[in-house]
Design a protein around this motif. Structure first.
Motif, PDB file in Angstrom:
ATOM      1  N   THR A   1      -1.837   3.282   5.079  1.00 29.27           N
ATOM      2  CA  THR A   1      -2.206   1.867   5.117  1.00 29.27           C
ATOM      3  C   THR A   1      -3.648   1.646   5.575  1.00 29.27           C
ATOM      4  N   SER A   2      -4.277   2.659   6.121  1.00 36.55           N
ATOM      5  CA  SER A   2      -5.671   2.519   6.559  1.00 36.55           C
ATOM      6  C   SER A   2      -6.610   2.313   5.376  1.00 36.55           C
ATOM      7  N   THR A   3      -6.119   2.542   4.160  1.00 35.87           N
ATOM      8  CA  THR A   3      -6.937   2.337   2.965  1.00 35.87           C
ATOM      9  C   THR A   3      -7.025   0.869   2.558  1.00 35.87           C
ATOM     10  N   ILE A   4      -6.218   0.014   3.172  1.00 39.42           N
ATOM     11  CA  ILE A   4      -6.236  -1.413   2.816  1.00 39.42           C
ATOM     12  C   ILE A   4      -7.599  -2.017   3.146  1.00 39.42           C
ATOM     13  N   GLU A   5      -8.142  -2.784   2.226  1.00 41.33           N
ATOM     14  CA  GLU A   5      -9.404  -3.498   2.455  1.00 41.33           C
ATOM     15  C   GLU A   5      -9.072  -4.891   2.993  1.00 41.33           C
ATOM     16  N   TYR A   6      -9.350  -5.115   4.251  1.00 39.89           N
ATOM     17  CA  TYR A   6      -9.129  -6.431   4.844  1.00 39.89           C
ATOM     18  C   TYR A   6     -10.448  -7.181   4.965  1.00 39.89           C
ATOM     19  N   GLN A   7     -10.415  -8.466   4.646  1.00 37.64           N
ATOM     20  CA  GLN A   7     -11.598  -9.309   4.771  1.00 37.64           C
ATOM     21  C   GLN A   7     -11.221 -10.665   5.353  1.00 37.64           C
ATOM     22  N   CYS A   8     -12.064 -11.163   6.234  1.00 40.35           N
ATOM     23  CA  CYS A   8     -11.919 -12.545   6.693  1.00 40.35           C
ATOM     24  C   CYS A   8     -12.732 -13.408   5.730  1.00 40.35           C
ATOM     25  N   THR A   9     -12.054 -13.947   4.744  1.00 41.50           N
ATOM     26  CA  THR A   9     -12.719 -14.730   3.704  1.00 41.50           C
ATOM     27  C   THR A   9     -11.677 -15.595   3.023  1.00 41.50           C
ATOM     28  N   THR A  10     -12.055 -16.235   1.930  1.00 36.96           N
ATOM     29  CA  THR A  10     -11.144 -17.106   1.190  1.00 36.96           C
ATOM     30  C   THR A  10     -11.040 -16.656  -0.255  1.00 36.96           C
TER      31      THR A  10
ATOM     32  N   ALA B   1       0.834  -1.203   0.000  1.00 41.40           N
ATOM     33  CA  ALA B   1       0.000   0.000   0.000  1.00 41.40           C
ATOM     34  C   ALA B   1       0.867   1.250   0.000  1.00 41.40           C
ATOM     35  N   ARG B   2       1.972   1.208   0.730  1.00 40.45           N
ATOM     36  CA  ARG B   2       2.869   2.367   0.757  1.00 40.45           C
ATOM     37  C   ARG B   2       3.523   2.594  -0.605  1.00 40.45           C
ATOM     38  N   MET B   3       3.604   1.534  -1.403  1.00 38.36           N
ATOM     39  CA  MET B   3       4.149   1.669  -2.750  1.00 38.36           C
ATOM     40  C   MET B   3       3.067   2.049  -3.768  1.00 38.36           C
ATOM     41  N   GLY B   4       1.889   2.408  -3.264  1.00 39.05           N
ATOM     42  CA  GLY B   4       0.863   2.970  -4.122  1.00 39.05           C
ATOM     43  C   GLY B   4      -0.239   2.042  -4.563  1.00 39.05           C
ATOM     44  N   ALA B   5      -0.124   0.743  -4.302  1.00 39.67           N
ATOM     45  CA  ALA B   5      -1.140  -0.196  -4.760  1.00 39.67           C
ATOM     46  C   ALA B   5      -2.433  -0.043  -3.965  1.00 39.67           C
ATOM     47  N   THR B   6      -3.550  -0.329  -4.621  1.00 37.70           N
ATOM     48  CA  THR B   6      -4.828  -0.473  -3.930  1.00 37.70           C
ATOM     49  C   THR B   6      -4.888  -1.931  -3.472  1.00 37.70           C
TER      50      THR B   6
END
Length: 322
Positions: free
Chosen positions: A179-188, A150-155
């Motif tokens: 880094t708060s823009t990261i989308e985290y999910q508990c999934t597969t 994320a710090r390197m610019g990726a979504t």
């Protein structure tokens, strides 16, 4: 620093173990020559999480039903999930059970940066070379890889089947606006395929050895990639040298990892990973090894893939199950 006695024991193990030649497995044309990358801008933060237990309780009510759900078709290994759930609180403790990943992270990020900048025709000298690209970190754990990406610019989308891992990752990411823009999910990965999600790059590092069905897992990784998208998979070779260093040394001598973290029979050879990915329509273009220097305590990128290695491939449309 490592104690002299464990260092000597590790050196003896590594030297006495039979070296496996990489040239008999993967053509030399797709291997990297040994080199050390500069990784000063990609090191993951090793900050501890204050009052993490209390904050996780607060997050319990915020986890959506959608993020908890899993697909009926899954490659999950419940025993492996239980192992990582038990030590999830320690993801960001640089001297804890995930110390090997903290040490390895700068080197694997250097490979990712170099390879994906070349693949997507990006400037590797840019501070944010992955701007405008969508990455998924499958088996993200506490976010050690997701955050620097994320710090390197990726979504970045980070997914993990262990709910506690996702909560730890979310808490740590929220400490930094970037880094708060990261989308985290508990999934597969399988569930995201069902939802029709696709990404420019799919990364599954140190994960495939922990799944129940590597072939089905790689099919899901392929399905998550756009045509000609990039896929990166890293794991441990099923070699005697890997047994000596990744299990005997890391778990029993140096005690970097809890005993039983790895099962040697679950490791995959580079040839097997290449075949599995090819059958999933991912053509492996390049492989590199990660070699640990016990004297300096650092990892180097190498053409030695006899222990730890990473594979980079591209999504094709005409390989199929061959």
């Amino acid at each position: 620093m490592l104690a002299s006695k464990p260092m000597n024991q590790l050196r003896k193990l590594l030297l006495s173990s039979r070296r496996v030649s990489s040239s008999s497995i993967i053509p030399p044309s797709i291997l990297l020559h040994q080199r050390l990358f500069s990784t000063s801008d990609t090191d993951a933060s090793a900050a501890s999480l204050p009052s993490s237990h209390q904050k996780i309780q607060t997050l319990e009510g915020k986890t959506s039903n959608k993020s908890r759900s899993t697909s009926s078709t899954t490659s999950l290994n419940e025993d492996e999930l239980a192992k990582f759930s038990a030590i999830a609180d320690t993801w960001w403790h640089s001297e804890g059970p995930f110390k090997p990943l903290h040490l390895l992270n700068p080197t694997r990020l250097a490979f990712i940066r170099s390879t994906l900048c070349r693949h997507f025709s990006k400037d590797p000298s840019s501070a944010r070379p992955f701007e405008g690209l969508r990455f998924i970190d499958v088996g993200c754990g506490g976010g050690l890889l997701s955050e620097p990406l994320a710090r390197m610019g990726a979504t970045v989308t980070g997914v993990d089947a262990v709910d506690k891992n996702v909560k730890i990752a979310r808490l740590h990411a929220d400490m930094d606006p970037v880094t708060s823009t990261i989308e985290y999910q508990c999934t597969t990965a399988e569930k995201l395929v069902d939802e029709g999600r696709t990404f420019d790059a799919v990364l599954a590092l140190e994960v495939i050895e922990h799944v129940a069905n590597p072939a089905e897992f790689c099919k899901s990784l392929s399905a998550l990639s756009i045509p000609n998208g990039a896929t990166l998979v890293s794991t441990i070779n099923r070699s005697m040298r890997a047994y000596a260093s990744a299990i005997v040394a890391a778990e029993y001598i140096l005690r970097w990892l809890p005993k039983g973290t790895h099962q040697w029979s679950s490791f995959l050879t580079p040839e097997e990973v290449s075949m599995i990915l090819r059958r999933a329509s991912v053509d492996v273009k390049e492989m590199a090894g990660f070699v640990f220097n016990p004297i300096t305590g650092r990892w180097l990128l190498s053409d030695d893939i006899s222990v730890n290695y990473i594979a980079y491939g591209t999504k094709t449309s005409d390989l199929g199950d061959i």
